[in-house]
Scaffold this active site. Sequence first.
Site, PDB file in Angstrom:
ATOM      1  CB  SER A  89      -0.952  -0.046   1.198  1.00 47.17           C
ATOM      2  OG  SER A  89      -2.028   0.835   1.036  1.00 47.17           O
ATOM      3  CG  ASP A 188      -2.603  16.864  14.720  1.00 45.23           C
ATOM      4  OD1 ASP A 188      -3.757  16.392  14.838  1.00 45.23           O
ATOM      5  OD2 ASP A 188      -2.015  17.474  15.638  1.00 45.23           O
ATOM      6  CG  HIS A 248      -5.574  -2.850   0.872  1.00 43.21           C
ATOM      7  ND1 HIS A 248      -4.843  -2.648  -0.282  1.00 43.21           N
ATOM      8  CD2 HIS A 248      -5.119  -1.934   1.771  1.00 43.21           C
ATOM      9  CE1 HIS A 248      -3.990  -1.658  -0.096  1.00 43.21           C
ATOM     10  NE2 HIS A 248      -4.135  -1.206   1.140  1.00 43.21           N
TER      11      HIS A 248
END
Length: 273
Positions: A89, A188, A248
């Site tokens: 990924s 964040d 996945h």
Amino acid sequence: MPGLHTEVVGTGRPDFAFLHGLFGRGRNWTGIAQGLAAQGHTSVLFDLPNHGASGWTGEFSYPQMAEAVGDELRLRLGSAARLNVVGHSMGGKVAMLLALSRPELVSGLAVVDIAPAVSEGVDGFGPLIEALRSVDLAGLTSRGQAEATLKPLIPDPGVRQFLLQNLRVRRHPGHPGASQWYWQPNLDLLEASLDRVAGWPDPGTAVYPGPVWWLAGELSDYVAQRYVPAMRALFPELHQVVIPGAGHWVHADNPQAVIDAIADLAASAQLRG
């Protein structure tokens, strides 16, 4: 770019490097690395920047991550550094860029359930990040309490446990004897950078000439036939492998098939020298 945390599975000089996906860590590949160790291979498992025990950065950049991995390999293995690099990924995009930019470090490449294109599935991580934020870390007393908070927001137990691996506890710096819970990934930055995580930077005219195994989960939609021309243009020695019954997270869904495919890659790379 800060130094990267790594763990070694096996004995002797590493001949595999593993790069995890978004919100993962190197240890996600421990089972695969142990299977390869039984065949005489040694693996180094990376925590990529802003994940696991590796440091945080001010921006999300695939080229910078590829450079950091390459620098770490060179630091560990010296001028003779040359490994089979496996990336899943997000880590697959890092691995592709590493092979294209520093091919002398990569004897073979395994790209796991990702393509050199915009990954639409990354959009689904936004709600997951918000779910993690809903956990009251200041009032948390146990991992079970955090799981209870997340259960209605993330009903899939596999996804929930995958994300909970990132919850850690340490001594509170301001209160001796007290504990402090925290999320290891840079939530964040990653939340603000999901478009970059999904994206694919222009690699220019570079082509990687070595063997490339492109693993796709049979049940996953991250890899489609429309991506084959772009993939083959960058990696002409492309070999496609479909992992039966896998989504996945192919290395969790069908680990033996992944071990077999990656071992085949290593054998092919060795034959090529």
